[in-house]
Motif scaffolding. Structure first.
Motif, PDB file in Angstrom:
ATOM      1  N   GLU A  39     -14.074   9.701 -40.795  1.00  0.00           N
ATOM      2  CA  GLU A  39     -15.022   8.805 -41.479  1.00  0.00           C
ATOM      3  C   GLU A  39     -16.079   8.256 -40.523  1.00  0.00           C
ATOM      4  OE1 GLU A  39     -13.330   5.737 -43.879  1.00  0.00           O
ATOM      5  OE2 GLU A  39     -11.830   7.101 -44.717  1.00  0.00           O
ATOM      6  N   GLY A  40     -15.689   7.946 -39.299  1.00  0.00           N
ATOM      7  CA  GLY A  40     -16.641   7.409 -38.323  1.00  0.00           C
ATOM      8  C   GLY A  40     -17.723   8.411 -37.980  1.00  0.00           C
ATOM      9  N   ALA A  41     -17.331   9.666 -37.781  1.00  0.00           N
ATOM     10  CA  ALA A  41     -18.311  10.711 -37.454  1.00  0.00           C
ATOM     11  C   ALA A  41     -19.252  10.952 -38.630  1.00  0.00           C
ATOM     12  CB  ALA A  41     -17.601  12.003 -37.069  1.00  0.00           C
ATOM     13  N   ILE A  42     -18.697  10.967 -39.820  1.00  0.00           N
ATOM     14  CA  ILE A  42     -19.529  11.164 -41.017  1.00  0.00           C
ATOM     15  C   ILE A  42     -20.514  10.005 -41.166  1.00  0.00           C
ATOM     16  CG2 ILE A  42     -19.498  11.210 -43.549  1.00  0.00           C
ATOM     17  CD1 ILE A  42     -16.930  12.886 -43.343  1.00  0.00           C
ATOM     18  N   ALA A  43     -20.042   8.800 -40.939  1.00  0.00           N
ATOM     19  CA  ALA A  43     -20.917   7.625 -41.055  1.00  0.00           C
ATOM     20  C   ALA A  43     -22.053   7.693 -40.031  1.00  0.00           C
ATOM     21  CB  ALA A  43     -20.109   6.348 -40.861  1.00  0.00           C
ATOM     22  N   ARG A  44     -21.741   8.073 -38.793  1.00  0.00           N
ATOM     23  CA  ARG A  44     -22.787   8.162 -37.761  1.00  0.00           C
ATOM     24  C   ARG A  44     -23.808   9.249 -38.094  1.00  0.00           C
ATOM     25  NH1 ARG A  44     -18.331   7.063 -34.676  1.00  0.00           N
ATOM     26  NH2 ARG A  44     -17.944   9.248 -34.140  1.00  0.00           N
ATOM     27  N   LEU A  45     -23.311  10.413 -38.511  1.00  0.00           N
ATOM     28  CA  LEU A  45     -24.231  11.498 -38.875  1.00  0.00           C
ATOM     29  C   LEU A  45     -25.093  11.122 -40.071  1.00  0.00           C
ATOM     30  CD1 LEU A  45     -22.020  14.687 -38.459  1.00  0.00           C
ATOM     31  CD2 LEU A  45     -24.109  14.135 -37.211  1.00  0.00           C
ATOM     32  N   THR A  46     -24.477  10.485 -41.034  1.00  0.00           N
ATOM     33  CA  THR A  46     -25.227  10.063 -42.220  1.00  0.00           C
ATOM     34  C   THR A  46     -26.317   9.071 -41.836  1.00  0.00           C
ATOM     35  OG1 THR A  46     -23.307  10.421 -43.633  1.00  0.00           O
ATOM     36  CG2 THR A  46     -25.024   8.984 -44.494  1.00  0.00           C
ATOM     37  N   LEU A  48     -27.802   8.770 -38.933  1.00  0.00           N
ATOM     38  CA  LEU A  48     -28.850   9.506 -38.217  1.00  0.00           C
ATOM     39  C   LEU A  48     -29.743  10.277 -39.185  1.00  0.00           C
ATOM     40  CD1 LEU A  48     -26.896  10.918 -35.147  1.00  0.00           C
ATOM     41  CD2 LEU A  48     -28.774   9.270 -35.107  1.00  0.00           C
ATOM     42  N   LEU A  49     -29.125  10.917 -40.161  1.00  0.00           N
ATOM     43  CA  LEU A  49     -29.916  11.669 -41.143  1.00  0.00           C
ATOM     44  C   LEU A  49     -30.809  10.747 -41.966  1.00  0.00           C
ATOM     45  CD1 LEU A  49     -27.612  14.482 -42.543  1.00  0.00           C
ATOM     46  CD2 LEU A  49     -29.770  14.727 -41.330  1.00  0.00           C
ATOM     47  N   LEU A  50     -30.289   9.592 -42.341  1.00  0.00           N
ATOM     48  CA  LEU A  50     -31.098   8.640 -43.106  1.00  0.00           C
ATOM     49  C   LEU A  50     -32.304   8.172 -42.300  1.00  0.00           C
ATOM     50  CD1 LEU A  50     -28.333   6.503 -44.842  1.00  0.00           C
ATOM     51  CD2 LEU A  50     -29.982   8.029 -45.953  1.00  0.00           C
ATOM     52  N   ARG A  51     -32.091   7.890 -41.020  1.00  0.00           N
ATOM     53  CA  ARG A  51     -33.209   7.476 -40.162  1.00  0.00           C
ATOM     54  C   ARG A  51     -34.211   8.608 -39.991  1.00  0.00           C
ATOM     55  NH1 ARG A  51     -30.010   5.439 -35.236  1.00  0.00           N
ATOM     56  NH2 ARG A  51     -31.938   6.014 -34.180  1.00  0.00           N
ATOM     57  N   SER A  52     -33.702   9.825 -39.823  1.00  0.00           N
ATOM     58  CA  SER A  52     -34.572  10.985 -39.665  1.00  0.00           C
ATOM     59  C   SER A  52     -35.389  11.219 -40.936  1.00  0.00           C
ATOM     60  CB  SER A  52     -33.714  12.213 -39.352  1.00  0.00           C
ATOM     61  OG  SER A  52     -34.496  13.376 -39.372  1.00  0.00           O
TER      62      SER A  52
END
Length: 74
Positions: A39-46, A48-52
């Protein structure tokens, strides 16, 4: 091509780019969801994608919504 035609063409190009970017980000979000990550990795990637996504799409939208100044005020 007249100035109005050029403006309309640029607007259509920008809108098309936004549509393509939205589709790309949807695919990326779907791809992250399909991975077996914590869940932590998914949250971080999500995040980053939202900011991108925001950084990629907002300037295009701002330019579409910018007021058109055709001449100096009198």
């Amino acid at each position: 091509m007249s100035r109005d035609d050029q403006r309309q063409a640029m607007r259509q190009v920008r809108e098309g780019l936004i549509d393509q970017l939205e589709a790309l980000y949807r695919q990326a979000f779907d791809s992250i969801g399909a991975q077996d990550l914590g869940e932590g990795a998914i949250a971080r990637l999500t995040q980053l994608l939202l900011r991108s996504r925001e950084a990629a799409i907002t300037p295009l939208q701002d330019e579409i919504e910018a007021p058109l100044i055709t001449r100096a005020p009198e």
